[in-house]
Design a protein around this motif. Structure first.
Motif, PDB file in Angstrom:
ATOM      1  N   PHE A 231      -8.697  14.682  -6.901  1.00 38.18           N
ATOM      2  CA  PHE A 231      -7.463  15.459  -7.120  1.00 38.18           C
ATOM      3  C   PHE A 231      -6.878  15.937  -5.802  1.00 38.18           C
ATOM      4  N   THR A 232      -7.708  16.548  -4.955  1.00 42.03           N
ATOM      5  CA  THR A 232      -7.209  17.074  -3.683  1.00 42.03           C
ATOM      6  C   THR A 232      -6.775  15.951  -2.748  1.00 42.03           C
ATOM      7  N   SER A 233      -7.432  14.802  -2.833  1.00 45.03           N
ATOM      8  CA  SER A 233      -7.036  13.668  -1.999  1.00 45.03           C
ATOM      9  C   SER A 233      -5.635  13.191  -2.368  1.00 45.03           C
ATOM     10  N   ILE A 234      -5.378  13.095  -3.654  1.00 48.35           N
ATOM     11  CA  ILE A 234      -4.068  12.617  -4.104  1.00 48.35           C
ATOM     12  C   ILE A 234      -2.972  13.632  -3.780  1.00 48.35           C
ATOM     13  N   THR A 235      -3.215  14.912  -4.074  1.00 50.31           N
ATOM     14  CA  THR A 235      -2.195  15.928  -3.798  1.00 50.31           C
ATOM     15  C   THR A 235      -1.955  16.076  -2.293  1.00 50.31           C
ATOM     16  N   SER A 236      -3.012  15.966  -1.501  1.00 53.05           N
ATOM     17  CA  SER A 236      -2.864  16.056  -0.049  1.00 53.05           C
ATOM     18  C   SER A 236      -2.125  14.845   0.507  1.00 53.05           C
ATOM     19  N   THR A 237      -2.382  13.683  -0.079  1.00 58.72           N
ATOM     20  CA  THR A 237      -1.663  12.478   0.326  1.00 58.72           C
ATOM     21  C   THR A 237      -0.175  12.619   0.051  1.00 58.72           C
ATOM     22  N   ILE A 238       0.155  13.134  -1.126  1.00 59.59           N
ATOM     23  CA  ILE A 238       1.563  13.343  -1.481  1.00 59.59           C
ATOM     24  C   ILE A 238       2.212  14.336  -0.520  1.00 59.59           C
ATOM     25  N   GLY A 239       1.506  15.432  -0.246  1.00 59.96           N
ATOM     26  CA  GLY A 239       2.053  16.445   0.655  1.00 59.96           C
ATOM     27  C   GLY A 239       2.248  15.932   2.065  1.00 59.96           C
ATOM     28  N   THR A 240       1.292  15.124   2.565  1.00 62.88           N
ATOM     29  CA  THR A 240       1.397  14.608   3.929  1.00 62.88           C
ATOM     30  C   THR A 240       2.523  13.588   4.047  1.00 62.88           C
ATOM     31  N   LEU A 241       2.693  12.740   3.036  1.00 62.04           N
ATOM     32  CA  LEU A 241       3.787  11.769   3.066  1.00 62.04           C
ATOM     33  C   LEU A 241       5.149  12.453   3.016  1.00 62.04           C
ATOM     34  N   GLN A 242       5.196  13.681   2.505  1.00 66.19           N
ATOM     35  CA  GLN A 242       6.437  14.437   2.451  1.00 66.19           C
ATOM     36  C   GLN A 242       6.532  15.481   3.575  1.00 66.19           C
ATOM     37  N   LEU A 243       5.675  15.374   4.564  1.00 66.46           N
ATOM     38  CA  LEU A 243       5.615  16.351   5.656  1.00 66.46           C
ATOM     39  C   LEU A 243       6.963  16.484   6.351  1.00 66.46           C
ATOM     40  N   PHE A 244       7.425  17.727   6.494  1.00 61.92           N
ATOM     41  CA  PHE A 244       8.737  17.952   7.106  1.00 61.92           C
ATOM     42  C   PHE A 244       8.782  19.217   7.957  1.00 61.92           C
ATOM     43  N   ASP A 245       8.416  20.355   7.377  1.00 63.96           N
ATOM     44  CA  ASP A 245       8.643  21.656   8.015  1.00 63.96           C
ATOM     45  C   ASP A 245       7.961  21.775   9.367  1.00 63.96           C
ATOM     46  N   GLU A 246       6.685  21.402   9.427  1.00 63.87           N
ATOM     47  CA  GLU A 246       5.935  21.572  10.662  1.00 63.87           C
ATOM     48  C   GLU A 246       6.526  20.745  11.802  1.00 63.87           C
ATOM     49  N   VAL A 247       6.809  19.481  11.516  1.00 65.69           N
ATOM     50  CA  VAL A 247       7.360  18.606  12.547  1.00 65.69           C
ATOM     51  C   VAL A 247       8.746  19.074  12.972  1.00 65.69           C
ATOM     52  N   MET A 248       9.544  19.467  11.995  1.00 61.32           N
ATOM     53  CA  MET A 248      10.917  19.893  12.290  1.00 61.32           C
ATOM     54  C   MET A 248      10.937  21.140  13.162  1.00 61.32           C
ATOM     55  N   ASN A 249      10.036  22.065  12.918  1.00 58.71           N
ATOM     56  CA  ASN A 249      10.066  23.343  13.623  1.00 58.71           C
ATOM     57  C   ASN A 249       9.221  23.374  14.888  1.00 58.71           C
ATOM     58  N   ILE A 250       8.207  22.515  14.988  1.00 58.56           N
ATOM     59  CA  ILE A 250       7.332  22.541  16.165  1.00 58.56           C
ATOM     60  C   ILE A 250       7.815  21.572  17.242  1.00 58.56           C
ATOM     61  N   THR A 251       8.067  20.323  16.860  1.00 56.75           N
ATOM     62  CA  THR A 251       8.427  19.313  17.865  1.00 56.75           C
ATOM     63  C   THR A 251       9.808  18.714  17.651  1.00 56.75           C
ATOM     64  N   LYS A 252      10.422  18.980  16.478  1.00 50.18           N
ATOM     65  CA  LYS A 252      11.715  18.374  16.117  1.00 50.18           C
ATOM     66  C   LYS A 252      11.649  16.848  16.129  1.00 50.18           C
ATOM     67  N   GLY A 253      10.460  16.312  15.903  1.00 52.65           N
ATOM     68  CA  GLY A 253      10.293  14.869  15.853  1.00 52.65           C
ATOM     69  C   GLY A 253      10.020  14.232  17.195  1.00 52.65           C
ATOM     70  N   GLY A 254      10.114  14.989  18.260  1.00 54.71           N
ATOM     71  CA  GLY A 254       9.929  14.446  19.606  1.00 54.71           C
ATOM     72  C   GLY A 254       8.483  14.530  20.059  1.00 54.71           C
ATOM     73  N   PRO A 255       8.245  14.125  21.278  1.00 51.47           N
ATOM     74  CA  PRO A 255       9.236  13.522  22.185  1.00 51.47           C
ATOM     75  C   PRO A 255       9.509  12.060  21.852  1.00 51.47           C
ATOM     76  N   GLY A 256      10.771  11.694  21.829  1.00 53.92           N
ATOM     77  CA  GLY A 256      11.179  10.312  21.571  1.00 53.92           C
ATOM     78  C   GLY A 256      10.746   9.765  20.233  1.00 53.92           C
ATOM     79  N   ASN A 257      10.883  10.557  19.162  1.00 54.47           N
ATOM     80  CA  ASN A 257      10.524  10.150  17.799  1.00 54.47           C
ATOM     81  C   ASN A 257       9.021   9.925  17.613  1.00 54.47           C
ATOM     82  N   SER A 258       8.207  10.372  18.555  1.00 54.34           N
ATOM     83  CA  SER A 258       6.768  10.099  18.486  1.00 54.34           C
ATOM     84  C   SER A 258       6.056  10.907  17.407  1.00 54.34           C
ATOM     85  N   THR A 259       6.679  11.976  16.916  1.00 60.68           N
ATOM     86  CA  THR A 259       6.068  12.768  15.844  1.00 60.68           C
ATOM     87  C   THR A 259       6.934  12.811  14.589  1.00 60.68           C
TER      88      THR A 259
END
Length: 307
Positions: A231-259
């Motif tokens: 159960f936790t593997s599936i829900t965590s997989t779904i959450g990671t594939l939808q990851l947005f907030d952390e990347v947007m606020n910490i690195t903004k996807g950079g440097p050079g789209n690497s994150t």
């Protein structure tokens, strides 16, 4: 007296039937309202997004293009980069988080441990913090002159600050640390509740048979936790594939789209670049396809086998 009693039976049956009908109608009224809300806010947008994925154009000027958007995915270098980044987070972070969650749950399930309530709250607390707030805090913690670099330099572990946010490798490491810190406690609660439902007599019998703690963990605890691990593997997989907030606020996807993740690319296609809602919907359904595919694999690998 007998005819009077006979006359009351049809009235009782009619009253009982009316009561059942009224109860049924009231029950269905609640169900229909909930079903209508679910359809309106979940299924209708999904259907509209699917239709939109077969259209293309700038802004609201859309035209039907068939599967052209889906063919474009395989040739889009930014999309392929975001898929690689997201899968990297998934492969590293999800197993790490689940292992840590099991580890903490086993420790905190020890009856001899004092202050269990405090430790459980402390580990679970990150899961209820604001996504944006904790992301901004991590950005400052791992900055060039952040606390992490200052502490490492004072301890003489490093000679120069580590570029956590500007180096592609270290930026990914920072994102993985952030999401692991955030969601480990959340998954720990599931394992902890499962451990508390395991009959202690099983452990007592294993101890009487001379089983060590490690043998007990791998032969009893882990098999008993198998449904929760799935159960936790599936829900965590779904959450990671939808990851947005952390990347947007910490690195903004950079440097050079690497994150940059797939969800952030969808945001950029919709609001940052020239709006292309049709292609953004196509990328969204790419996430759906990946989730379904990975969930099927997880069920096949770790799911219960039907005899």
């Amino acid at each position: 007296m007998i005819p009077a009693k006979a006359n009351t039976h049809p009235q009782v049956k009619t009253s009982s039937r009316n009561l059942r009908l009224k109860s049924t109608l009231i029950g269905w009224s609640f169900v229909l309202v909930a079903a209508a809300m679910i359809f309106m806010f979940y299924f209708y947008p999904m259907i509209q997004a699917l239709i939109l994925s077969f259209q293309s154009g700038k802004g609201a000027n859309l035209s039907f293009v068939g599967v052209e958007n889906y063919a474009r995915l395989l040739k889009d270098p930014i999309f392929l980069t975001t898929v690689k980044n997201t899968l990297l987070y998934l492969i590293i972070q999800v197993p790490l988080m689940i292992i840590l969650a099991i580890f903490f749950s086993v420790l905190l399930n020890n009856q001899a441990l004092k202050w269990k309530g405090f430790y459980r709250t402390a580990i679970f607390l990150p899961a209820v913090t604001s996504l944006v707030a904790y992301s901004v805090i991590f950005k400052y913690l791992f900055g060039q002159d952040g606390i992490i670099n200052i502490m490492l330099m004072k301890l003489s572990i490093i000679n120069a600050p580590i570029p956590f946010l500007t180096d592609p490798f270290w930026a990914k490491v920072t994102i993985i640390i952030a999401i692991t810190w955030r969601w480990t406690g959340y998954n720990m609660i599931f394992f902890l509740s499962a451990l508390q439902n395991i009959d202690q007599s099983i452990y007592e019998a294993a101890k009487m048979d001379g089983a060590s703690s490690i043998q007990t963990f791998f032969k009893i605890t882990v098999p008993m936790l198998k449904p929760i691990i799935l159960f936790t593997s599936i829900t965590s997989t779904i959450g990671t594939l939808q990851l947005f907030d952390e990347v947007m606020n910490i690195t903004k996807g950079g440097p050079g789209n690497s994150t940059m993740t797939i969800s952030q690319y969808i945001y950029n296609l919709s609001f940052k670049y020239s709006p292309d809602f049709g292609y953004a919907a196509t990328v969204s359904y790419a996430i759906v396809i990946m989730i379904v595919f990975l969930a099927i694999i997880q069920f096949k690998v770790a799911g219960e086998k039907n005899d």
